[in-house]
Enzyme design. Structure first.
Site, PDB file in Angstrom:
ATOM      1  N   HIS A 152       0.827  -1.152  -0.016  1.00  0.00           N
ATOM      2  CA  HIS A 152       0.254  -0.007  -0.109  1.00  0.00           C
ATOM      3  C   HIS A 152       1.051   1.404   0.043  1.00  0.00           C
ATOM      4  O   HIS A 152       0.816   2.069  -0.728  1.00  0.00           O
ATOM      5  CB  HIS A 152      -0.801   0.170   1.359  1.00  0.00           C
ATOM      6  CG  HIS A 152      -1.869  -0.925   1.220  1.00  0.00           C
ATOM      7  ND1 HIS A 152      -1.903  -2.433   1.226  1.00  0.00           N
ATOM      8  CD2 HIS A 152      -3.278  -0.844   0.539  1.00  0.00           C
ATOM      9  CE1 HIS A 152      -2.930  -2.862   1.151  1.00  0.00           C
ATOM     10  NE2 HIS A 152      -4.101  -2.039   0.846  1.00  0.00           N
ATOM     11  N   ILE A 153       1.845   1.236   1.061  1.00  0.00           N
ATOM     12  CA  ILE A 153       2.558   2.782   1.008  1.00  0.00           C
ATOM     13  C   ILE A 153       3.696   2.785   0.007  1.00  0.00           C
ATOM     14  O   ILE A 153       3.757   3.672  -0.706  1.00  0.00           O
ATOM     15  CB  ILE A 153       3.104   2.689   2.400  1.00  0.00           C
ATOM     16  CG1 ILE A 153       2.300   2.652   3.403  1.00  0.00           C
ATOM     17  CG2 ILE A 153       4.218   3.805   2.412  1.00  0.00           C
ATOM     18  CD1 ILE A 153       2.876   2.533   4.957  1.00  0.00           C
ATOM     19  N   ASP A 255      12.305   6.828  10.993  1.00  0.00           N
ATOM     20  CA  ASP A 255      11.244   7.218  11.686  1.00  0.00           C
ATOM     21  C   ASP A 255      10.630   6.186  12.683  1.00  0.00           C
ATOM     22  O   ASP A 255       9.969   6.189  13.758  1.00  0.00           O
ATOM     23  CB  ASP A 255       9.910   7.323  10.821  1.00  0.00           C
ATOM     24  CG  ASP A 255       8.545   7.807  11.324  1.00  0.00           C
ATOM     25  OD1 ASP A 255       8.847   8.813  12.167  1.00  0.00           O
ATOM     26  OD2 ASP A 255       7.753   7.253  11.070  1.00  0.00           O
ATOM     27  N   GLU A 260      11.596   1.591  20.907  1.00  0.00           N
ATOM     28  CA  GLU A 260      11.191   3.079  20.894  1.00  0.00           C
ATOM     29  C   GLU A 260      10.566   3.408  22.238  1.00  0.00           C
ATOM     30  O   GLU A 260       9.936   2.537  22.956  1.00  0.00           O
ATOM     31  CB  GLU A 260       9.840   2.831  19.901  1.00  0.00           C
ATOM     32  CG  GLU A 260      10.451   2.796  18.425  1.00  0.00           C
ATOM     33  CD  GLU A 260       9.184   2.889  17.405  1.00  0.00           C
ATOM     34  OE1 GLU A 260       8.350   3.141  17.523  1.00  0.00           O
ATOM     35  OE2 GLU A 260       9.630   2.634  16.068  1.00  0.00           O
ATOM     36  N   HIS A 283       8.209   8.201  14.961  1.00  0.00           N
ATOM     37  CA  HIS A 283       7.328   7.204  14.366  1.00  0.00           C
ATOM     38  C   HIS A 283       6.011   8.089  14.145  1.00  0.00           C
ATOM     39  O   HIS A 283       4.953   7.791  14.690  1.00  0.00           O
ATOM     40  CB  HIS A 283       7.105   6.001  15.621  1.00  0.00           C
ATOM     41  CG  HIS A 283       6.483   4.799  14.768  1.00  0.00           C
ATOM     42  ND1 HIS A 283       6.707   3.636  15.363  1.00  0.00           N
ATOM     43  CD2 HIS A 283       5.381   4.957  13.892  1.00  0.00           C
ATOM     44  CE1 HIS A 283       6.034   2.603  14.614  1.00  0.00           C
ATOM     45  NE2 HIS A 283       5.175   3.425  13.786  1.00  0.00           N
ATOM     46  N   ILE A 284       5.904   9.023  13.451  1.00  0.00           N
ATOM     47  CA  ILE A 284       4.978   9.915  13.130  1.00  0.00           C
ATOM     48  C   ILE A 284       4.916   9.876  11.624  1.00  0.00           C
ATOM     49  O   ILE A 284       4.029  10.560  11.118  1.00  0.00           O
ATOM     50  CB  ILE A 284       5.413  11.312  13.321  1.00  0.00           C
ATOM     51  CG1 ILE A 284       6.715  11.704  12.704  1.00  0.00           C
ATOM     52  CG2 ILE A 284       5.460  11.670  14.956  1.00  0.00           C
ATOM     53  CD1 ILE A 284       7.116  13.270  12.860  1.00  0.00           C
ATOM     54  N   GLY A 286       2.665   8.005   9.806  1.00  0.00           N
ATOM     55  CA  GLY A 286       1.366   7.950   9.623  1.00  0.00           C
ATOM     56  C   GLY A 286       0.443   9.011  10.572  1.00  0.00           C
ATOM     57  O   GLY A 286      -0.702   8.857  10.406  1.00  0.00           O
TER      58      GLY A 286
END
Ligand code: NAI
Length: 401
Positions: A152-153, A255, A260, A283-284, A286
Site C-alpha cells: 500500500h505505502i 522514523d 522506541e 514514529h510519526i 502515519g
C-alpha cells in the site's frame, strides 16, 4: 432498544457522528479505562471503540456474551486478546491503511530534505550559523528511487516519486503490478546497487529482520540515502551508523527504531543521534489529522456494516463474510463452534418451522463458524427459530440483524 456503543480515548468525532446517524446510542470517555472499570461497564454495551492505550485482556473479554464487536480505532491490535475475542464470537475491526498517504508524503519530503541537507542547514541556522553552499546538494529529478516492499505505502510512494521525475525500481517477494513506469527488480541486491535512494516499506517478519545490515549497505551505491518508515527491526542501526560515519551512506531518515519509548515522557536514545545529514522522527509517518479522521470513518463504517448487516470483511480475528444489505425479510446471524453438523442442525430448525431460506452465507476459521441466514416468515416464527438456534450447544452467539 438502540444498540449501545462505548467510545474511549478521544476517538475522532466523525466516528461518533457516523454511528449516531445510524441510530446507535453512543457514550464517550476521554481517556483509557482500567480493567476493573471496563469489567463493570462493558456488559452494558454491544460494541466498544478503543485506541492503543486500552488493554482488552483475555480476562476482560472472556464471558462477554453481550458484546458483539470491538472497534480498534488505530492500526495495531496488540492491545486486544484477539484469540479470546474470536472464541467469544466478537470480531475486531481496525484501520490498517488509513494512514498510507500520510507515510508516503513524509517519505517524499525526506527524500528531498536528505538530498538538500535541509535538516543540517536548518539546525545550523537556528544556532546562528550561515551555511550557504551548493556542495553535496542535489535535485531528486532524474535520480533513482528503490522501494523495498511494493504494498500500500510502497506503491503510493512510487506514484508520487514518478510525478517528481524520479525513476522507480521496486523489490517485493510477491509479484506486484508496476504502477506508471516503475520496474520490479529480480533481487534486493539489484535494487540496492542501482538506487540513489532506498526506501523501506516491508512488514516486520522473520524475513525482514535486519534485512538491511552491513552486507546490504555495502551493496548500496556510495553517496546514496536510506529511508526507513516501516518497522524498526528491518535495519541494523549499528551498521547504518558505521556507514554514515564513513560517508558511504550520505544520509538517512529514520522514523522507526528497534527500541522506541513507550510514551512522550520517556527519553529516546539511538546511535544515530548527532550524525551528519540524519533525520530522526518519533514514529510519526502515519500521524496526521487526516489519518486520524480516516481511521474514525473507516472503523465506524466497519462497525455499522457489521452491526446492521453482519458484514465481517476486514475483521482481523474472524471468518470473513460479505453480505448485501437486507432487502425485506429477516436476517439471522449465528456464531458457532466449528464442529461437523452445525449447519445441518441449524437448517433443520429453520425447515421444521416451515421457513424458507432466501440466502445463506457461511465462513469458518480453525475455531469458529459464522453464518448469516436471510429468511422470510412472521416475526414471531423467526424469533422462535432464533431462540432454538441460540440454544444449540454449539452456538456461541445468535441474534437477528
Ligand atoms: P503492505 O502489507 O500493504 O505492504 C508490504 C509489502 O511488503 C507487501 O507488498 C509484501 O509483499 C512486501 N514484503 C513482505 N516481506 C517482504 C520481503 N521480505 N521482501 C520484500 N517485500 C516484502 O503494508 P503497508 O501498509 O504498505 O505498510 C508497510 C510498512 O509500513 C509496515 O511495516 C507498517 O507497519 C509500516 N507503517 C509505518 C507507519 C509509520 O508511522 N511509520 C504507518 C503505517 C505503516
Amino acid at each position: 432498544m438502540p444498540i449501545k456503543i462505548l467510545l474511549l480515548e478521544n476517538i475522532h468525532p466523525c466516528a461518533r457522528e457516523a454511528l449516531l446517524e445510524e441510530g446507535f446510542q453512543i457514550d464517550n470517555e476521554k481517556g483509557a479505562l482500567s480493567e476493573k472499570q471496563l469489567m463493570d461497564l462493558l456488559p452494558g454495551y454491544q460494541a466498544v471503540g478503543i485506541r492503543s492505550k486500552t488493554q482488552l485482556t483475555g480476562k476482560l473479554i472472556s464471558g462477554q456474551k453481550h458484546l458483539q464487536a470491538i472497534g480498534a480505532f488505530c492500526i495495531g491490535t496488540n492491545q486486544i486478546d484477539l484469540a479470546e475475542a474470536n472464541k467469544w464470537g466478537i470480531p475486531v475491526f481496525n484501520a490498517p491503511y488509513s494512514n498510507t498517504r500520510s507515510v508516503a508524503e513524509m517519505v517524499i519530503a525526506e527524500m528531498i530534505s536528505l538530498s538538500r541537507q535541509l535538516g543540517d542547514a536548518n539546525m545550523a541556522a537556528h544556532r546562528g550559523e550561515w551555511l550557504k553552499s551548493a556542495k553535496g546538494s542535489f535535485e531528486v529529478r532524474g535520480k533513482t528511487l528503490g522501494i523495498v516492499g511494493y504494498g500500500h505505502i510502497g506503491s503510493q510512494v512510487s506514484v508520487l516519486a514518478e510525478s517528481l521525475g524520479l525513476r522507480v525500481l521496486y523489490f517485493d517477494i510477491v509479484k506486484k503490478l508496476p504502477l506508471g513506469n516503475a520496474r520490479g527488480t529480480d533481487s534486493l541486491d539489484e535494487l540496492l546497487a542501482n538506487a540513489d535512494f532506498v526506501s523501506l516499506h516491508v512488514p516486520e517478519t522473520q524475513l525482514t529482520k535486519n534485512m538491511i545490515a552491513l552486507k546490504q549497505f555495502e551493496k548500496m551505491r556510495k553517496g546514496s540515502f536510506l529511508i526507513n518508515a516501516s518497522r524498526g527491526t528491518v535495519v541494523d542501526i549499528e551498521a547504518l551508523a558505521g556507514k554514515l560515519r564513513s560517508g558511504h551512506i550520505a544520509g538517512a531518515a529514520i522514523d522507526v527504531f528497534p527500541l522506541e519509548p513507550q510514551s512522550n515522557e520517556e527519553k529516546f536514545l539511538t546511535e544515530l543521534q548527532g550524525l551528519k545529514n540524519v533525520i530522526l522522527t518519533p514514529h510519526i509517518g502515519g500521524s496526521t489529522e487526516e489519518a486520524q479522521e480516516a481511521i474514525g470513518r473507516e472503523v465506524a463504517q466497519s462497525l455499522i456494516w457489521f452491526l446492521k448487516f453482519g458484514v465481517t470483511l476486514g475483521s482481523v480475528n474472524f471468518p470473513q463474510v460479505n453480505v448485501p444489505p437486507k432487502t425485506g425479510g429477516q436476517r439471522l446471524i449465528n456464531v458457532h463452534k466449528n464442529v461437523p453438523g452445525v449447519l445441518g442442525q441449524l437448517n433443520g430448525i429453520v425447515s421444521n418451522a416451515g421457513v424458507n431460506i432466501k440466502a445463506q452465507y457461511l465462513s469458518t476459521d480453525q475455531h469458529i463458524g459464522y453464518v448469516v441466514v436471510d429468511m422470510e416468515a412472521e416475526d414471531s416464527t423467526v424469533a422462535n427459530v432464533s431462540e432454538q438456534v441460540k440454544s444449540l450447544p454449539t452456538s456461541i452467539k445468535t441474534w437477528l440483524a
